[in-house]
Write an enzyme that holds these catalytic residues in place. Structure first.
Site, PDB file in Angstrom:
ATOM      1  N   GLY A 133     145.459  34.315 113.240  1.00  0.00           N
ATOM      2  CA  GLY A 133     145.463  34.558 114.676  1.00  0.00           C
ATOM      3  C   GLY A 133     146.775  34.286 115.385  1.00  0.00           C
ATOM      4  O   GLY A 133     146.787  34.001 116.586  1.00  0.00           O
ATOM      5  N   ARG A 135     125.788  47.716 105.861  1.00  0.00           N
ATOM      6  CA  ARG A 135     127.060  47.909 106.564  1.00  0.00           C
ATOM      7  C   ARG A 135     126.777  48.466 107.967  1.00  0.00           C
ATOM      8  O   ARG A 135     127.425  48.113 108.944  1.00  0.00           O
ATOM      9  CB  ARG A 135     127.915  48.882 105.739  1.00  0.00           C
ATOM     10  CG  ARG A 135     129.387  48.766 105.977  1.00  0.00           C
ATOM     11  CD  ARG A 135     129.954  47.475 105.404  1.00  0.00           C
ATOM     12  NE  ARG A 135     131.334  47.311 105.840  1.00  0.00           N
ATOM     13  CZ  ARG A 135     132.042  46.212 105.656  1.00  0.00           C
ATOM     14  NH1 ARG A 135     131.527  45.158 105.054  1.00  0.00           N
ATOM     15  NH2 ARG A 135     133.275  46.136 106.076  1.00  0.00           N
ATOM     16  N   ASP A 182     143.003  55.925 115.421  1.00  0.00           N
ATOM     17  CA  ASP A 182     142.184  57.133 115.285  1.00  0.00           C
ATOM     18  C   ASP A 182     141.388  57.033 113.983  1.00  0.00           C
ATOM     19  O   ASP A 182     141.351  55.954 113.366  1.00  0.00           O
ATOM     20  CB  ASP A 182     143.030  58.411 115.389  1.00  0.00           C
ATOM     21  CG  ASP A 182     143.950  58.592 114.190  1.00  0.00           C
ATOM     22  OD1 ASP A 182     143.892  57.781 113.238  1.00  0.00           O
ATOM     23  OD2 ASP A 182     144.733  59.565 114.202  1.00  0.00           O
ATOM     24  N   ASN A 195     148.999  36.490 116.080  1.00  0.00           N
ATOM     25  CA  ASN A 195     149.176  37.571 117.064  1.00  0.00           C
ATOM     26  C   ASN A 195     148.306  37.332 118.302  1.00  0.00           C
ATOM     27  O   ASN A 195     148.735  37.592 119.418  1.00  0.00           O
ATOM     28  CB  ASN A 195     148.864  38.933 116.426  1.00  0.00           C
ATOM     29  CG  ASN A 195     150.048  39.467 115.644  1.00  0.00           C
ATOM     30  OD1 ASN A 195     151.058  39.862 116.213  1.00  0.00           O
ATOM     31  ND2 ASN A 195     149.943  39.436 114.326  1.00  0.00           N
ATOM     32  N   HIS A 215     150.634  46.903 113.019  1.00  0.00           N
ATOM     33  CA  HIS A 215     150.860  47.033 111.577  1.00  0.00           C
ATOM     34  C   HIS A 215     152.272  46.529 111.262  1.00  0.00           C
ATOM     35  O   HIS A 215     153.223  46.891 111.956  1.00  0.00           O
ATOM     36  CB  HIS A 215     150.705  48.500 111.148  1.00  0.00           C
ATOM     37  CG  HIS A 215     150.878  48.682 109.681  1.00  0.00           C
ATOM     38  ND1 HIS A 215     149.888  48.353 108.777  1.00  0.00           N
ATOM     39  CD2 HIS A 215     151.940  49.089 108.949  1.00  0.00           C
ATOM     40  CE1 HIS A 215     150.337  48.576 107.548  1.00  0.00           C
ATOM     41  NE2 HIS A 215     151.588  49.018 107.618  1.00  0.00           N
TER      42      HIS A 215
HETATM   43  C1  GRF Z   1     149.892  40.481 110.766  1.00  0.00           C
HETATM   44  O1  GRF Z   1     150.939  40.663 109.855  1.00  0.00           O
HETATM   45  C2  GRF Z   1     149.437  41.809 111.274  1.00  0.00           C
HETATM   46  O2  GRF Z   1     150.454  42.733 111.453  1.00  0.00           O
HETATM   47  C3  GRF Z   1     148.545  42.258 110.161  1.00  0.00           C
HETATM   48  O3  GRF Z   1     147.879  41.076 109.745  1.00  0.00           O
HETATM   49  C4  GRF Z   1     148.657  39.935 110.070  1.00  0.00           C
HETATM   50  C5  GRF Z   1     147.824  39.047 110.950  1.00  0.00           C
HETATM   51  O4  GRF Z   1     148.347  37.822 111.222  1.00  0.00           O
HETATM   52  N1  GRF Z   1     147.729  43.363 110.541  1.00  0.00           N
HETATM   53  P1  GRF Z   1     147.667  36.853 112.305  1.00  0.00           P
HETATM   54  O5  GRF Z   1     146.209  36.662 111.927  1.00  0.00           O
HETATM   55  O6  GRF Z   1     147.830  37.466 113.659  1.00  0.00           O
HETATM   56  O7  GRF Z   1     148.415  35.561 112.170  1.00  0.00           O
END
Ligand code: GRF
Length: 200
Positions: free
Chosen positions: A12, A66, A147, A14, A110
């Site tokens: 987490g 699922r 998408d 991000n 990404h």
């Molecule tokens: C990041 O590298 C993001 O780009 C990818 O997964 C990772 C997540 O990291 N999709 P975090 O959980 O936000 O630390």
């Protein structure tokens, strides 16, 4: 106020970058209405709880099929009243039914410059391993709308990051996070919430 639901799976960082940008006043007119993880042990949920945010664990293991899992996820998103869904390190493949529901209102981060090192199987360290294997001198991160394909939606923001001599996948991953991901994701939300022009 733009209501934002954040889907996570892991640490987490991000999510934390978004919360910090809100705290610093750099990201305005945004309310995190839910943080949802497919992994009950995700540290991202702890970060959300500490902030007093709605933190939900919706794990596929708790559902018989699922489809039932997807239904629960969609239900939670609807209940969060999200205007925007942010995939911030979300490892779940989002079903078409949810993608359709949030078309143009769902973004993903990404850790490469799409169209390099993306698509099925490119997640986590694998992305950086492949970038190093190919010998690229520049990599980076991309925020794109989601998408029906994998990492194929319209690109909103990108930021380049230098690959350095002697980089390991772990070192490169960290640099891409620090120099690109944690900057791009709050900025992308700001563009959507406040109708700013996208540039990086
Ligand atoms: C990041 O590298 C993001 O780009 C990818 O997964 C990772 C997540 O990291 N999709 P975090 O959980 O936000 O630390």
């Amino acid at each position: 106020m733009l209501k934002v639901a954040v889907l996570v799976s892991g640490g987490g960082t991000n999510l934390q970058a978004i919360l910090d940008a809100i705290d610093r006043g750099e990201l305005q007119n945004v309310e995190i209405s839910a943080v949802i993880s497919n992994n009950p042990n995700s540290y991202a949920l702890e970060r959300a709880r500490r902030k007093g945010l709605k933190a939900l664990s919706i794990s596929p293991k708790e559902y018989e099929t699922r489809e039932a899992f997807h239904e629960a996820l969609l239900q939670a998103l609807k209940e969060s009243m999200a205007d925007l869904v942010v995939l911030a390190g979300c490892l779940v493949v989002i079903p078409e039914s949810i993608i359709r529901e949030y078309k143009g209102r769902m973004i993903n981060i990404h850790p490469s410059l799409i169209p390099s090192f993306c698509g099925t199987g490119y997640y986590g360290l694998k992305v950086h391993e492949e970038a190093l294997k190919r010998g690229v001198k520049v990599t980076g991160a991309t925020v794109h709308f989601v998408d029906e394909g994998t990492d194929t939606g319209p690109i909103l923001l990108q930021k380049a990051v230098e690959v350095k001599e002697g980089d390991t996948p772990e070192v490169l991953q960290r640099r891409v996070m620090e120099e690109a991901e944690w900057i791009l994701l709050p900025k992308a939300i700001d563009i959507i919430a406040n109708e700013r022009k996208g540039a990086c």
